[in-house]
Design a protein around this motif. Sequence first.
Motif, PDB file in Angstrom:
ATOM      1  N   LEU A   4      47.251  27.024  45.545  1.00 27.85           N
ATOM      2  CA  LEU A   4      46.395  27.915  44.777  1.00 27.85           C
ATOM      3  C   LEU A   4      45.107  27.206  44.383  1.00 27.85           C
ATOM      4  CD1 LEU A   4      46.149  30.682  43.416  1.00 27.85           C
ATOM      5  CD2 LEU A   4      47.200  29.689  41.393  1.00 27.85           C
ATOM      6  N   GLY A   5      43.987  27.806  44.711  1.00 21.62           N
ATOM      7  CA  GLY A   5      42.699  27.280  44.292  1.00 21.62           C
ATOM      8  C   GLY A   5      42.119  26.186  45.162  1.00 21.62           C
ATOM      9  N   ASP A   6      42.816  25.770  46.208  1.00 22.42           N
ATOM     10  CA  ASP A   6      42.299  24.717  47.086  1.00 22.42           C
ATOM     11  C   ASP A   6      41.404  25.352  48.142  1.00 22.42           C
ATOM     12  OD1 ASP A   6      41.803  22.712  48.936  1.00 22.42           O
ATOM     13  OD2 ASP A   6      43.819  21.896  48.830  1.00 22.42           O
ATOM     14  N   VAL A   7      40.100  25.303  47.911  1.00 22.72           N
ATOM     15  CA  VAL A   7      39.152  26.005  48.774  1.00 22.72           C
ATOM     16  C   VAL A   7      39.157  25.466  50.204  1.00 22.72           C
ATOM     17  CG1 VAL A   7      37.105  24.632  48.177  1.00 22.72           C
ATOM     18  CG2 VAL A   7      36.843  27.010  48.857  1.00 22.72           C
ATOM     19  N   ILE A   8      39.341  24.174  50.375  1.00 21.66           N
ATOM     20  CA  ILE A   8      39.341  23.599  51.725  1.00 21.66           C
ATOM     21  C   ILE A   8      40.570  24.067  52.494  1.00 21.66           C
ATOM     22  CG2 ILE A   8      39.453  21.458  53.051  1.00 21.66           C
ATOM     23  CD1 ILE A   8      37.788  20.168  50.771  1.00 21.66           C
ATOM     24  N   ALA A   9      41.741  23.996  51.854  1.00 22.03           N
ATOM     25  CA  ALA A   9      42.972  24.436  52.515  1.00 22.03           C
ATOM     26  C   ALA A   9      42.924  25.931  52.808  1.00 22.03           C
ATOM     27  CB  ALA A   9      44.185  24.095  51.657  1.00 22.03           C
ATOM     28  N   CYS A  10      42.431  26.704  51.858  1.00 23.44           N
ATOM     29  CA  CYS A  10      42.342  28.156  52.064  1.00 23.44           C
ATOM     30  C   CYS A  10      41.357  28.497  53.178  1.00 23.44           C
ATOM     31  CB  CYS A  10      41.956  28.855  50.765  1.00 23.44           C
ATOM     32  SG  CYS A  10      43.315  28.947  49.578  1.00 23.44           S
ATOM     33  N   SER A  11      40.245  27.813  53.219  1.00 23.99           N
ATOM     34  CA  SER A  11      39.259  28.059  54.285  1.00 23.99           C
ATOM     35  C   SER A  11      39.857  27.753  55.656  1.00 23.99           C
ATOM     36  CB  SER A  11      38.002  27.229  54.060  1.00 23.99           C
ATOM     37  OG  SER A  11      37.337  27.647  52.904  1.00 23.99           O
ATOM     38  N   THR A  28      44.303  38.232  52.601  1.00 23.41           N
ATOM     39  CA  THR A  28      45.349  37.855  51.653  1.00 23.41           C
ATOM     40  C   THR A  28      45.130  36.433  51.148  1.00 23.41           C
ATOM     41  OG1 THR A  28      46.942  39.345  52.680  1.00 23.41           O
ATOM     42  CG2 THR A  28      47.846  37.551  51.354  1.00 23.41           C
ATOM     43  N   VAL A  29      44.838  35.526  52.071  1.00 29.41           N
ATOM     44  CA  VAL A  29      44.577  34.131  51.681  1.00 29.41           C
ATOM     45  C   VAL A  29      43.318  34.056  50.828  1.00 29.41           C
ATOM     46  CG1 VAL A  29      44.027  31.817  52.539  1.00 29.41           C
ATOM     47  CG2 VAL A  29      45.769  33.196  53.690  1.00 29.41           C
ATOM     48  N   PHE A  30      42.298  34.802  51.216  1.00 28.07           N
ATOM     49  CA  PHE A  30      41.047  34.817  50.457  1.00 28.07           C
ATOM     50  C   PHE A  30      41.293  35.319  49.031  1.00 28.07           C
ATOM     51  CE2 PHE A  30      36.992  36.672  49.118  1.00 28.07           C
ATOM     52  CZ  PHE A  30      36.139  35.601  49.353  1.00 28.07           C
ATOM     53  N   ASP A  31      42.053  36.387  48.914  1.00 29.44           N
ATOM     54  CA  ASP A  31      42.384  36.920  47.587  1.00 29.44           C
ATOM     55  C   ASP A  31      43.210  35.916  46.788  1.00 29.44           C
ATOM     56  OD1 ASP A  31      40.988  39.262  48.041  1.00 29.44           O
ATOM     57  OD2 ASP A  31      42.772  40.392  48.640  1.00 29.44           O
ATOM     58  N   HIS A  32      44.081  35.195  47.476  1.00 27.38           N
ATOM     59  CA  HIS A  32      44.909  34.172  46.838  1.00 27.38           C
ATOM     60  C   HIS A  32      44.023  33.070  46.248  1.00 27.38           C
ATOM     61  CE1 HIS A  32      48.399  31.611  46.215  1.00 27.38           C
ATOM     62  NE2 HIS A  32      47.808  30.654  46.888  1.00 27.38           N
ATOM     63  N   VAL A  41      31.656  28.753  52.974  1.00 30.51           N
ATOM     64  CA  VAL A  41      32.510  28.532  54.142  1.00 30.51           C
ATOM     65  C   VAL A  41      33.682  29.511  54.137  1.00 30.51           C
ATOM     66  CG1 VAL A  41      34.022  26.865  55.298  1.00 30.51           C
ATOM     67  CG2 VAL A  41      31.844  26.110  54.339  1.00 30.51           C
ATOM     68  N   ALA A  42      34.345  29.659  52.995  1.00 33.84           N
ATOM     69  CA  ALA A  42      35.483  30.579  52.892  1.00 33.84           C
ATOM     70  C   ALA A  42      35.034  32.020  53.112  1.00 33.84           C
ATOM     71  CB  ALA A  42      36.162  30.431  51.527  1.00 33.84           C
ATOM     72  N   ILE A  47      34.645  36.761  56.614  1.00 37.15           N
ATOM     73  CA  ILE A  47      33.783  37.753  57.263  1.00 37.15           C
ATOM     74  C   ILE A  47      34.026  37.759  58.766  1.00 37.15           C
ATOM     75  CG2 ILE A  47      31.373  38.248  57.887  1.00 37.15           C
ATOM     76  CD1 ILE A  47      30.650  37.370  54.975  1.00 37.15           C
ATOM     77  N   GLU A  48      34.126  36.571  59.351  1.00 40.06           N
ATOM     78  CA  GLU A  48      34.360  36.510  60.794  1.00 40.06           C
ATOM     79  C   GLU A  48      35.738  37.049  61.162  1.00 40.06           C
ATOM     80  OE1 GLU A  48      33.927  33.576  64.605  1.00 40.06           O
ATOM     81  OE2 GLU A  48      32.788  33.190  62.790  1.00 40.06           O
ATOM     82  N   ALA A  49      36.740  36.750  60.354  1.00 41.53           N
ATOM     83  CA  ALA A  49      38.083  37.283  60.615  1.00 41.53           C
ATOM     84  C   ALA A  49      38.068  38.810  60.562  1.00 41.53           C
ATOM     85  CB  ALA A  49      39.080  36.724  59.595  1.00 41.53           C
ATOM     86  N   CYS A  50      37.386  39.352  59.586  1.00 39.03           N
ATOM     87  CA  CYS A  50      37.280  40.816  59.484  1.00 39.03           C
ATOM     88  C   CYS A  50      36.528  41.384  60.684  1.00 39.03           C
ATOM     89  CB  CYS A  50      36.598  41.218  58.177  1.00 39.03           C
ATOM     90  SG  CYS A  50      37.626  40.887  56.728  1.00 39.03           S
TER      91      CYS A  50
END
Length: 147
Positions: A4-11, A28-32, A41-42, A47-50
């Motif tokens: 939770l809250g780890d921007v690098i891991a989430c990105s 889901t990960v972005f919302d998390h 970056v995130a 945006i690219e995934a969408c």
Amino acid sequence: FVPLGDVIACSACITACQGAHEWQQALTVFDHLGPSKADAVAFSACIEACGRGQQWQIGLSLLQEMRFLLLQPNVVTWASLTAACSLGAWSQALAVLAASKTNQAFSAVATGAALAACEASRRWRVSMSLLQDLVFAALDPTVVIYN
């Protein structure tokens, strides 16, 4: 799940979802992570995934959210959003490309995405204009653009 809250891991996780064409999982990960903790970056990865899931409207919403949070979209953000729109909304792709110019983030990659949108919608005159824009901006057109 990602810490939770780890921007690098989430990105990184969002990017993996993007590569697997799992735009819902990317969101889901972005919302998390939480948009207030996300960086450019995130947002760009999401945006690219969408875009790969042909969800360009969600990409536009993410850009608005970035601006609301006072995050500066970068060249990757604009190129990702242009590419997302190019898959289903050629006029929106051109609008995003125009916005990237006013935000000093005009790139050959974003122009290539807009050219793809013009090709799909048979807008060859607009394509010629976009190529001229590259020349005037002194950007180096890539092989992909000339293809």
